[in-house]
Write an enzyme that holds these catalytic residues in place. Structure first.
Site, PDB file in Angstrom:
ATOM      1  N   GLU A  47       0.682  -1.124   0.033  1.00  0.00           N
ATOM      2  CA  GLU A  47      -0.062  -0.129  -0.103  1.00  0.00           C
ATOM      3  C   GLU A  47       0.925   1.213  -0.016  1.00  0.00           C
ATOM      4  O   GLU A  47       1.902   1.387   0.822  1.00  0.00           O
ATOM      5  CB  GLU A  47      -0.953  -0.153   1.297  1.00  0.00           C
ATOM      6  CG  GLU A  47      -1.908   1.089   1.441  1.00  0.00           C
ATOM      7  CD  GLU A  47      -2.627   1.253   2.689  1.00  0.00           C
ATOM      8  OE1 GLU A  47      -3.678   1.972   2.638  1.00  0.00           O
ATOM      9  OE2 GLU A  47      -2.271   0.533   3.407  1.00  0.00           O
ATOM     10  N   LYS A 120     -10.171   2.595  -1.737  1.00  0.00           N
ATOM     11  CA  LYS A 120     -10.271   1.970  -0.539  1.00  0.00           C
ATOM     12  C   LYS A 120     -11.669   2.378   0.080  1.00  0.00           C
ATOM     13  O   LYS A 120     -12.075   3.579   0.146  1.00  0.00           O
ATOM     14  CB  LYS A 120      -9.062   2.469   0.394  1.00  0.00           C
ATOM     15  CG  LYS A 120      -9.098   1.708   1.873  1.00  0.00           C
ATOM     16  CD  LYS A 120      -7.844   2.153   2.505  1.00  0.00           C
ATOM     17  CE  LYS A 120      -7.457   1.492   4.004  1.00  0.00           C
ATOM     18  NZ  LYS A 120      -6.232   1.928   4.404  1.00  0.00           N
ATOM     19  N   CYS A 162      -5.789  -2.956   2.740  1.00  0.00           N
ATOM     20  CA  CYS A 162      -5.350  -2.662   4.067  1.00  0.00           C
ATOM     21  C   CYS A 162      -6.612  -2.857   5.125  1.00  0.00           C
ATOM     22  O   CYS A 162      -7.298  -3.577   5.356  1.00  0.00           O
ATOM     23  CB  CYS A 162      -4.631  -1.454   4.412  1.00  0.00           C
ATOM     24  SG  CYS A 162      -3.579  -1.507   5.857  1.00  0.00           S
TER      25      CYS A 162
END
Length: 307
Positions: A47, A120, A162
């Site tokens: 990331e 995300k 994540c």
């Protein structure tokens, strides 16, 4: 996809010591080329690999690190993917418009170029991880948004990022939409003020939850995390020790490969893409889901509802 039986995949695990994007790209390029020399055709980067993890502080000048989808970082990786004829999953700080920024993964399918993006969805806001200051969550639906796998020559990639990795709902929706793999570019580590026992509990939980997504959905999981220590920009005695431990797991959660905490470079594994079919036949979780009984999952909380 029907003609592909085994894929050799790699997850990168590198330290990012500065915001020098060119040097960071060259470091990643070197490792990607090594992975390709070993036969890897699907390569996942960690990331926000273009720069240091800037979210330790809330500073408006860090917005200068963001780039549009077609920025110089993407173009460099697009050229590399075309040259090597590999599928790359890269990660970037995206400037969508003035005042509108995302934490975005892009999938590059060899010479075909960009195959799709994922923004995300779950954004944390914790000490040292002040991501809500920087990132707008991805939209729930739309052509470039939501929990939609990205088609490539190697299969459909269910890319999440994540903090998304802690949510079984996200993994399930990707699997239900036909993902052949779940992929997590990640930047997570320890607060040095936590004791050793707490640090190990956190690491164990992180590995366990992602292996459980493989088990519950019958698909391989690929996780690329950062390593190394990155100091807090305003307090060099504090910071994040990124815990590495990047791994690839098979569709029963079995570890196919796993890096150590401080290992730098990449780890790779051969993934038999046919195993997902056989695993789902003996553990038919999708068949036995009670979709008629899950209405409560869309509520924020249920304990205060009338019985």
């Amino acid at each position: 996809m029907a003609t592909v039986h085994t894929i050799r995949a790699a997850v990168l695990q590198l330290a990012v010591p500065s915001n020098d994007k060119l040097n960071n790209f060259l470091a990643s390029e070197k490792v990607i080329r090594r992975a390709v020399e070993q036969g890897c055709e699907l390569i996942v980067l960690q990331e926000l690999h273009a720069a240091s993890y800037f979210c330790q502080q809330e500073r408006v000048d860090f917005f200068d690190l963001a780039e549009p989808l077609n920025g110089e970082t993407f173009c460099a990786y697009e050229k590399l993917a075309a040259e090597l004829d590999v599928v790359l999953v890269i990660s970037q700080f995206e400037r969508r418009a003035a005042g509108l920024y995302h934490n975005t993964a892009q999938v590059i399918d060899g010479a075909k170029g960009r195959a799709g993006i994922f923004r995300k969805m779950h954004i944390p806001d914790d000490p040292g991880f002040y991501e809500k200051f920087y990132f707008t969550p991805g939209d729930a639906d739309g052509e470039l948004n939501g929990f939609k796998p990205i088609p490539t020559k190697l299969g459909k990639l269910g890319v999440l990022i994540c903090w998304d990795q802690w949510y079984p709902e996200a993994a399930r929706l990707m699997a239900l939409a036909g993902a052949d793999f779940l992929i997590y570019p990640t930047a997570i580590g320890w607060d040095l003020r936590d004791d050793e026992a707490e640090q190990q509990r956190q690491l164990g939980a992180w590995v366990t939850i992602q292996r459980s997504h493989a088990v519950a959905n019958g698909v391989p999981v690929l996780v690329a995390n950062r390593t190394g220590f990155e100091a807090d920009p305003e307090n060099p005695d504090l910071g994040i020790q990124f815990w590495g431990n990047s791994f690839i797991a098979g569709p029963q959660g079995e570890l196919l490969t796993k890096a150590s905490c401080d290992e730098r470079g990449f780890v790779c594994a051969d993934i038999d893409v046919r195993r997902a079919e056989s695993v789902r036949r003996i553990w038919p979780y999708l068949r036995d889901r009670r979709v008629d009984a899950y209405q409560g999952i869309t509520r924020r909380w249920l304990a205060d509802q009338e019985p």
